[in-house]
Design an enzyme around this catalytic site. Structure first.
Site, PDB file in Angstrom:
ATOM      1  N   CYS A  20      30.492   3.820 -43.834  1.00 33.44           N
ATOM      2  CA  CYS A  20      30.010   2.429 -43.655  1.00 33.44           C
ATOM      3  C   CYS A  20      30.098   1.676 -45.046  1.00 33.44           C
ATOM      4  O   CYS A  20      30.151   0.356 -45.056  1.00 33.44           O
ATOM      5  CB  CYS A  20      28.626   2.476 -43.215  1.00 33.44           C
ATOM      6  SG  CYS A  20      27.664   3.881 -44.433  1.00 33.44           S
ATOM      7  N   ASP A  50      -7.764  -1.825   4.293  1.00 36.99           N
ATOM      8  CA  ASP A  50      -6.255  -1.200   4.733  1.00 36.99           C
ATOM      9  C   ASP A  50      -6.061  -1.162   6.147  1.00 36.99           C
ATOM     10  O   ASP A  50      -5.199  -0.258   6.534  1.00 36.99           O
ATOM     11  CB  ASP A  50      -6.043  -0.077   3.902  1.00 36.99           C
ATOM     12  CG  ASP A  50      -6.348  -0.117   2.521  1.00 36.99           C
ATOM     13  OD1 ASP A  50      -6.119  -1.150   1.886  1.00 36.99           O
ATOM     14  OD2 ASP A  50      -6.246   0.968   1.774  1.00 36.99           O
ATOM     15  N   HIS A 101       1.008  -1.135   0.035  1.00 36.72           N
ATOM     16  CA  HIS A 101      -0.076   0.115  -0.102  1.00 36.72           C
ATOM     17  C   HIS A 101       0.861   1.175   0.071  1.00 36.72           C
ATOM     18  O   HIS A 101       1.956   1.270   0.838  1.00 36.72           O
ATOM     19  CB  HIS A 101      -0.922   0.144   1.313  1.00 36.72           C
ATOM     20  CG  HIS A 101      -1.967   1.072   1.333  1.00 36.72           C
ATOM     21  ND1 HIS A 101      -2.989   1.228   0.485  1.00 36.72           N
ATOM     22  CD2 HIS A 101      -1.720   2.349   1.964  1.00 36.72           C
ATOM     23  CE1 HIS A 101      -3.567   2.212   0.504  1.00 36.72           C
ATOM     24  NE2 HIS A 101      -2.855   3.084   1.498  1.00 36.72           N
ATOM     25  N   GLY A 145      24.924   3.851 -25.065  1.00 38.88           N
ATOM     26  CA  GLY A 145      23.911   2.856 -25.805  1.00 38.88           C
ATOM     27  C   GLY A 145      23.319   2.016 -24.905  1.00 38.88           C
ATOM     28  O   GLY A 145      22.247   1.371 -25.115  1.00 38.88           O
TER      29      GLY A 145
END
Length: 902
Positions: free
Chosen positions: A707, A142, A106, A630
């Protein structure tokens, strides 16, 4: 222990995972049914582990336990029930059944704030301490005995979200697991809750979250933050229900300047300022609200209230009403086919063309010389009402965009002053990372620090994704006319062009790119890319499809191309701005919003781009930039459930990891541009000087950090020695030095770790027996410089023949004259397939070879000739999906088929 987990949500999922790590056996997970076809996270996790999952809609009916449900529960043989978060009513027959009973988490310090809205009331009451309780379930609300409690400080501007994320969630998971550990060890206490201090408050819902203005500023602040974001504190403003978000207390000694906003029942009018909406308590003290939401769901920055369109229209003065009457007559004269100009009349839908725009702008100038319109203003305010509102705001001097606050790092360099943002860019603002975390970005020319850059944390990623999601689902971007979206993207390209020298300089000092190359390629092609895709915005369309199998035959089937939503983009360090442009331009043109992670070592042009995007008028949340690692930022983007597409350029190893994470999380759409070992075949009938020149460019362009660089050159044996001789002669002429020097041919490698890998790569080649003709060493000077290198006698089995260097290293192998098919076999004997090339004067041979090279791009008698209109992407382990060209749009679109029977 044998444990039944009863509950739901990410919190329940984390508790479940930690209990399993602790060695407990989860005999069953009892959670809520799927919603809209989507399982609760707890159910998803348990099903993945093969744990029995039960999705009962209810446990009780008319106050009585449903015996079939109870029987299935009892069959699990649970020794303890753990309820981490549970919205269902669980019968006492279930609560009391296990040997150890049941425990519940709770989110308050019981006995204070019993009830389902405990966190809300902790804030509403202004409690200085908050926390959570793990208690033993009983038949009260509760009220069961306390097993464990943990407390935290409540910050003055905490909201439900911030306190939950900072403490209640992470520590609550730990506390719940610790409670189970205490039970297993026989050490769990049962402390009766005291009667003193006990409170019970109602569930907060929208209908009881209305603001009572007869309170102090602090009480108003607590009420607003205690209902932020759910259910949302609201009040009547201008005759409609407006919800307030992002409240903070402010220094009451500061003068407040802005436009008054009448709020019924408030002690005095609010004031709309550049920072937000200032509100007053009945004690004369103030608070500031950052965001407002209208009944139609539209959310705006509170500072934009009087500029938010028809939802909050400017009240016209008598003089302004006269101007509106005059302009209505002008519209009527232009739109002669329309019988009457209404507030909702759309200029272009009523037949206006571009020449009519020019006339309208000039007509305004004749009647109000101080209202200097641009053609763009008409295109962005197409209805008569929006047009008048825009004109009036300009006449009042209120049309300035909300001030963009940028904490620049300034440097006088390259005969100019460059101004570099260095913070995260989230939801249209430059902000510090959580905890103020930073790192230093390094100039590879001399190894010195350029500046401190904010280092994004997981909570920053979540904020950015949330902003992007809101901009897509609720903001103006998602509802914008495609042509207007294209104009904004084109305006962004124009701003980039205005700042191209500054961008190129930043690129040079951050990545080591030679300035002249950065200006032409890194920046120049980026500008071209945004202009190209700006033109695509209003040309994205589906198709109609004849369908034959369905009966009756009166059917219409058509497709629609729709944006994905929130897209993550992760880019490398070799072309920081250009890689951003290649992916982001297509993504935005398709109508998506973006969260982009630049390479950690090259963040600065991405952050400058963010500034220009804001100044171009792209709405908040559309673009978000997160420098960071990353492992943290990239991983969270891969895992995030609200990200629907991820575009990545980088190594094959990381690409595989991202692909797996995207699949496991929510089956994101993925496009990958990965590693390469591109073959370049040079036949003896080539034009030698051109083959030498282009062969060098294929390897040494951008310091080899390319690349599609030719990773291996196959040279026909009859010209091999001459080719090598000419290459070496040209290499010796190359000037290595400061990338800002206009005569420099070859700048520094991007960062120290990459430089070290190049040294190791070349040492490996020498050990394997390849002939090092020249280079192969670090240049002895400050910075990260590496000599242009040439290897010959490279055999197919060698490491350097198979693996990418990603640097200025030319790998040359011979092939025998006439053995075309054999050299093709060798060229294709790689797991990569990004690019390739062939040099020959024989067109038949060129076509034969290009057909058989297994790569996404084949260059014939040229190399590196990419264009914004030509698709770019690889085969095999070089990835899949395309950047550039029309094909790139499809990476950021989804296709919907609609069939109608008539």
């Amino acid at each position: 222990m044998r444990i039944a987990v009863i509950g739901q949500s990410l919190f329940g999922q984390e508790v479940y995972k930690e209990l399993r790590k602790d060695g407990h056996t989860i005999v069953g997970v009892f959670t809520i049914p799927d919603k809209d076809g989507k399982a609760d996270p707890l159910a998803t996790e348990a099903e993945k582990d093969g744990v029995p999952v039960f999705k009962f809609p209810r446990w009780r009916l008319k106050g009585q336990a449903i015996q079939e449900v109870v029987t299935q529960y009892k069959a699990t043989g649970a020794e303890l029930n753990v309820l981490p978060f549970c919205s269902q009513f669980i019968p006492m027959e279930v609560i009391d059944h296990p040997r150890h009973g049941s425990i519940i988490y709770h989110p308050s310090l019981l006995p204070r704030h019993r009830g389902a809205s405990a966190i809300n009331w902790t804030l509403i009451h202004g409690d200085k301490k908050g926390g959570f309780t793990v208690f033993w379930a009983d038949d009260g609300l509760d009220t069961g005995p306390i097993l464990l409690q943990r407390e935290c400080d409540v910050e003055p501007n905490d909201t439900v979200n911030t306190i939950y994320k900072r403490f209640l969630f992470p520590e609550g998971v730990k506390g719940t697991v610790e409670a189970v550990r205490l039970i297993a060890e026989g050490k769990a206490p049962k402390i009766t809750q005291p009667a003193e201090g006990a409170t019970y408050e109602c569930i907060q819902k929208k209908d009881n979250a209305k603001i009572d203005w007869n309170q102090s500023a602090e009480a108003l602040h607590n009420w607003i933050r205690g209902n932020d974001k759910v259910p949302g504190a609201w009040a009547e403003v201008d005759g409609q229900k407006v919800t307030f978000y992002g409240s903070s207390l402010v220094d009451n000694g500061t003068a407040v300047n802005g436009q008054p906003l009448e709020i019924p029942e408030a002690s005095q009018p609010g004031i709309v300022t550049k920072s937000g909406l200032v509100l007053f308590g009945n004690d004369g003290k103030t608070l500031l609200v950052k965001n407002l939401q209208f009944e139609d769901g539209k959310m705006i920055a509170a500072a934009q209230y009087f500029r938010s369109g028809s939802s909050a229209a400017v009240e016209l003065t008598e003089e302004e009403k006269t101007f509106a009457v005059q302009m209505r007559a002008v519209w009527q004269s232009i739109l002669s086919n329309v019988s009457q100009i209404e507030d909702s009349t759309d200029f272009f839908k009523s037949g206006a063309a571009s020449m009519d725009v020019v006339r309208l702008v000039e007509e305004v100038k004749l009647r109000a010389s101080s209202c200097q319109l641009q053609n763009e203003d008409v295109y962005m305010n197409t209805t008569f009402q929006d047009f008048i509102q825009m004109c009036v705001r300009k006449l009042r001097g209120e049309d300035d965009e909300e001030e963009l606050v940028v904490d620049y790092v300034e440097k006088n360099i390259n005969n100019m002053t460059i101004k570099m943002p260095h913070q995260l860019f989230i939801n249209g603002e430059f902000v510090d990372a959580e905890g103020g975390k930073t790192y230093k970005t390094i100039n590879p020319t001399d190894g010195t620090a350029i500046c401190d850059v904010s280092l994004a944390q997981i909570s920053d990623v979540d904020r950015a994704v949330g902003a992007a999601k809101e901009a897509f689902e609720e903001g103006e971007w998602g509802k914008m006319n495609p042509r207007d979206r294209g104009r904004l993207i084109y305006r962004l390209a124009d701003l980039m062009e205005e700042h191209q020298e500054e961008l190129a300089t930043i690129e040079a000092i951050d990545s080591g790119a030679v300035y002249t190359l950065a200006l032409k390629t890194h920046v120049g092609m980026s500008i071209q890319t945004f202009r190209y895709f700006a033109g695509w915005c209003d040309k994205i369309q589906g198709s109609t499809i004849p369908i034959n199998q369905a009966r009756p035959n009166r059917n219409l089937t058509f497709t629609k191309k729709e944006p994905m939503g929130v897209c993550a983009i992760v880019i490398p360090w070799n072309y920081p701005l250009m890689m951003l442009a290649w992916k982001t331009a297509a993504c935005l043109a398709a109508g998506n919003t973006v969260v982009l992670k630049p390479a950690q070592v090259t963040p600065l042009t991405a952050l400058k781009f963010a500034e220009l995007a804001a100044r171009a008028g792209l709405p908040k949340g559309v673009i978000n930039i997160l420098p960071g690692s990353g492992a943290l930022v990239g991983q969270r983007l891969s895992d995030h459930p609200d990200v629907r597409k991820l575009g990545f350029t980088g190594s094959t190893e990381i690409g595989k990891h991202i692909m797996k994470s995207c699949a496991v999380s929510n089956v994101k759409k993925v496009s990958l541009e990965l590693g390469g070992k591109s073959p370049l075949i040079i036949f003896s009938d080539c034009e030698m000087d051109k083959a030498v020149r282009m062969g060098m460019s294929s390897v040494f362009f951008n310091k080899g950090e390319n690349c599609i660089a030719a990773g291996r050159l196959f040279v026909e044996d009859s010209i091999h020695d001459l080719f090598v001789q000419k290459v070496v002669e040209e290499v010796k002429k190359m000037k290595i030095g400061d990338p800002l020097d206009r005569s420099t041919d070859h700048g520094p490698q991007n960062h120290k770790a990459h430089l070290d890998k190049l040294v190791e790569y070349c040492q490996t080649g020498v050990k394997e027996g390849a002939t090092l003709v020249c280079g192969g060493r670090q240049v002895q000077r400050p910075g990260f410089f590496f000599e242009p290198t040439v290897f010959t006698d490279v055999q197919d089995h060698m490491f350097i023949a198979k693996e990418e260097s990603f640097g200025p290293v030319m790998i040359i192998s011979k092939f025998k004259s006439g053995e075309v098919d054999d050299v093709l076999r060798r060229a294709n004997a790689t797991e990569y397939g990004l690019a390739s090339g062939v040099f020959t004067r024989d067109i038949s041979k060129a076509l034969y070879v290009s057909e058989r090279l297994n790569a996404g791009t084949v260059f014939v008698n040229t190399y590196n000739k990419t264009d914004v209109a030509a698709p770019f992407g690889g085969f095999k382990q070089s990835g899949f999906g395309k950047d550039l060209g029309q094909d790139a749009l499809n990476e950021y679109l989804k296709t919907k088929a609609v069939t109608i029977e008539y």
